[in-house]
Scaffold this motif. Structure first.
Motif, PDB file in Angstrom:
ATOM      1  N   SER A 218     -24.270 -48.106  -5.313  1.00  0.00           N
ATOM      2  CA  SER A 218     -24.907 -46.927  -5.903  1.00  0.00           C
ATOM      3  C   SER A 218     -25.621 -46.116  -4.841  1.00  0.00           C
ATOM      4  N   ALA A 219     -25.732 -44.830  -5.108  1.00  0.00           N
ATOM      5  CA  ALA A 219     -26.471 -43.904  -4.240  1.00  0.00           C
ATOM      6  C   ALA A 219     -27.315 -43.008  -5.130  1.00  0.00           C
ATOM      7  N   GLY A 220     -28.555 -42.768  -4.728  1.00  0.00           N
ATOM      8  CA  GLY A 220     -29.452 -41.946  -5.523  1.00  0.00           C
ATOM      9  C   GLY A 220     -30.258 -40.996  -4.669  1.00  0.00           C
ATOM     10  N   ALA A 221     -30.723 -39.933  -5.285  1.00  0.00           N
ATOM     11  CA  ALA A 221     -31.562 -38.950  -4.593  1.00  0.00           C
ATOM     12  C   ALA A 221     -32.563 -38.365  -5.581  1.00  0.00           C
ATOM     13  N   ASN A 222     -33.739 -38.065  -5.082  1.00  0.00           N
ATOM     14  CA  ASN A 222     -34.775 -37.469  -5.925  1.00  0.00           C
ATOM     15  C   ASN A 222     -35.634 -36.546  -5.082  1.00  0.00           C
ATOM     16  N   ILE A 223     -35.759 -35.309  -5.513  1.00  0.00           N
ATOM     17  CA  ILE A 223     -36.727 -34.384  -4.913  1.00  0.00           C
ATOM     18  C   ILE A 223     -37.854 -34.233  -5.922  1.00  0.00           C
ATOM     19  N   SER A 224     -39.030 -34.705  -5.573  1.00  0.00           N
ATOM     20  CA  SER A 224     -40.136 -34.757  -6.521  1.00  0.00           C
ATOM     21  C   SER A 224     -41.250 -33.784  -6.146  1.00  0.00           C
ATOM     22  N   ASN A 225     -42.020 -33.396  -7.160  1.00  0.00           N
ATOM     23  CA  ASN A 225     -43.222 -32.567  -6.991  1.00  0.00           C
ATOM     24  C   ASN A 225     -42.919 -31.193  -6.401  1.00  0.00           C
ATOM     25  N   ILE A 226     -41.860 -30.555  -6.888  1.00  0.00           N
ATOM     26  CA  ILE A 226     -41.575 -29.166  -6.528  1.00  0.00           C
ATOM     27  C   ILE A 226     -42.415 -28.301  -7.464  1.00  0.00           C
ATOM     28  N   GLY A 227     -43.464 -27.689  -6.947  1.00  0.00           N
ATOM     29  CA  GLY A 227     -44.325 -26.968  -7.875  1.00  0.00           C
ATOM     30  C   GLY A 227     -45.308 -26.027  -7.226  1.00  0.00           C
ATOM     31  N   THR A 228     -46.195 -25.540  -8.060  1.00  0.00           N
ATOM     32  CA  THR A 228     -47.189 -24.563  -7.636  1.00  0.00           C
ATOM     33  C   THR A 228     -48.190 -25.195  -6.675  1.00  0.00           C
ATOM     34  N   LYS A 229     -48.785 -24.370  -5.843  1.00  0.00           N
ATOM     35  CA  LYS A 229     -49.844 -24.855  -4.969  1.00  0.00           C
ATOM     36  C   LYS A 229     -51.101 -25.137  -5.791  1.00  0.00           C
ATOM     37  N   MET A 230     -52.010 -25.906  -5.203  1.00  0.00           N
ATOM     38  CA  MET A 230     -53.229 -26.304  -5.896  1.00  0.00           C
ATOM     39  C   MET A 230     -54.457 -25.839  -5.127  1.00  0.00           C
ATOM     40  N   SER A 231     -55.455 -25.314  -5.864  1.00  0.00           N
ATOM     41  CA  SER A 231     -56.712 -24.890  -5.273  1.00  0.00           C
ATOM     42  C   SER A 231     -57.865 -25.522  -6.036  1.00  0.00           C
TER      43      SER A 231
END
Length: 395
Positions: A218-231
């Motif tokens: 098996s082969a897997g991929a995950n791109i996580s936490n693609i989101g807005t910046k935080m202040s």
């Protein structure tokens, strides 16, 4: 009036930088972040999102993006939910965190899934990171009371299988970080940071033979936490979320009717800007300006290190793990996690056990590291999983 932490949060230069402004954002090498690594020149908000809450993956060196899925799959690769062969389940995980430094930091994780049909699965999870109790004082050492900083992330996930070999998944995440709400900094009143993010993941697996035995690759991929910046304050610095790219493979060999071995290998890279090198006048002399958009930060993260390609390679972390199941009832696990000494320096071995009985699993992991040099030494993770109903056919 300015306020500051006097107790244990002083060990986390990142948290202080996020709360008290850009001047402190040039984090010194040798301080500890809340994800347990040593700080480096990659700065993000909410590093607790990089902690693997699952005791099973934790026992395998934090590897697992391509191993067989379970109810905790959304924390590492949501697409694996599509191949779970039970109709629904839930889990509870808990870990005392950074116990070599302080006694009352902990991470709790709740997750669950439900199969809509033979192809589609939904899930939800909640991560809660407590930094314990902290004594606050002002610049005159006057007692301001006790604070209880905490951070959380709530996810909703969806996964779909496309036949028996391929699946895709995604999660939508709400993030809240309350480090010092109500206090004052140079940029104004501090408030809780909020952000929204998504994960995108995929899994491919195929049946084969290895060494004359039945096997699954098996082969897997995950791109996580693609989101807005935080202040953390109005008009204050905006920080990138810890967008992370995880790519890995796994091979599972059925040795006989009782024994099964799985070997997993993952690679990780943060997809956020690397801090450049500044001169005494705050001009960039090497690297790129980190103040850019989220898409530019993600795509530029492969070629913005001041040290060039060799530094980019050092930003890739490696996780590897081994899992042995006996009669699908008892599991032994081990693993190793490596980060460059200049890019987190999070190097450790892991061990773990698993027990499956009827509808529930119990997982336990233990992190082996030098207690004199690693804040993660003696870290424990516990997990209790429940799976209900008859097996489902995946099509």
């Amino acid at each position: 009036m300015n306020f500051k932490y006097i107790s244990k949060l002083a060990f986390s230069a990142l948290s202080l930088a996020l709360v008290f402004g850009k001047a402190n954002a040039q984090v010194a090498i040798g301080t500890t972040q809340t994800n347990g690594s040593e700080s480096n020149n990659i700065i993000t908000a909410v590093p607790f999102l990089l902690i693997t809450p699952d005791a099973r993956s934790g026992a395998m060196g934090d590897a697992g993006v391509a191993v067989a899925g379970d109810v905790n799959s959304a924390s590492i690769n949501a697409s694996k939910l599509a191949f779970i062969d039970k109709p629904y389940g839930f889990s509870v995980s808990y870990s005392p965190w950074l116990k070599s430094l302080v006694p009352d930091i902990n991470l709790a994780y709740l997750s669950g899934f439900y199969k809509l049909d033979d192809r589609n699965t939904i899930g939800a999870s909640l991560r809660y990171f407590s930094l314990g109790s902290i004594q606050l004082t002002d610049i005159n050492q006057q007692d301001l009371g006790i604070a209880n900083p905490n951070e959380l992330a709530f996810d909703v996930s969806f996964a779909r299988s496309f036949g028996e070999e391929f699946s895709l998944g995604s999660s939508v995440r709400y993030i809240y970080s309350n480090l010092a709400s109500g206090q004052l900094s140079s940029s104004g009143q501090v408030r809780g940071g909020k952000a929204v993010a998504v994960d995108v993941s995929g899994l491919y697996k195929t049946a084969t033979t290895m060494f004359g035995k039945q096997a699954v690759l098996s082969a897997g991929a995950n791109i996580s936490n693609i989101g807005t910046k935080m202040s953390y304050s109005d008009g204050g610095e905006n920080f990138f979320l810890p967008t992370n790219f995880k790519l890995g493979g796994a091979s599972t060999i059925v040795v006989d009717d009782y024994s099964t071995f799985t070997l997993a290998l993952d690679f990780n890279k943060l997809l956020v800007p690397t801090q450049p090198v500044y001169d005494s006048n705050n001009n960039i002399i090497s690297g790129r300006d980190p103040n850019r958009s989220v898409p530019a930060g993600i795509f530029g993260s492969f070629a913005d290190a001041p040290g060039g390609f060799s530094e980019e390679l050092r930003e890739v972390g490696i996780s590897t793990g081994l899992e042995y199941w006996y009669n699908q009832q008892f599991a032994l696990r081990a693993g190793y996690n490596y980060q460059s000494p200049l890019k987190g320096d999070s190097r450790y071995f892991t061990l773990g056990l698993g027990l499956k009985y009827n509808v529930f699993n119990i997982d336990f992991s233990y992190l082996l590291a030098n207690a004199q040099t690693s804040p993660l030494a003696n870290t424990l993770r516990f997990g209790l999983l429940f799976n209900f109903g008859d097996k489902k056919i995946i099509r």
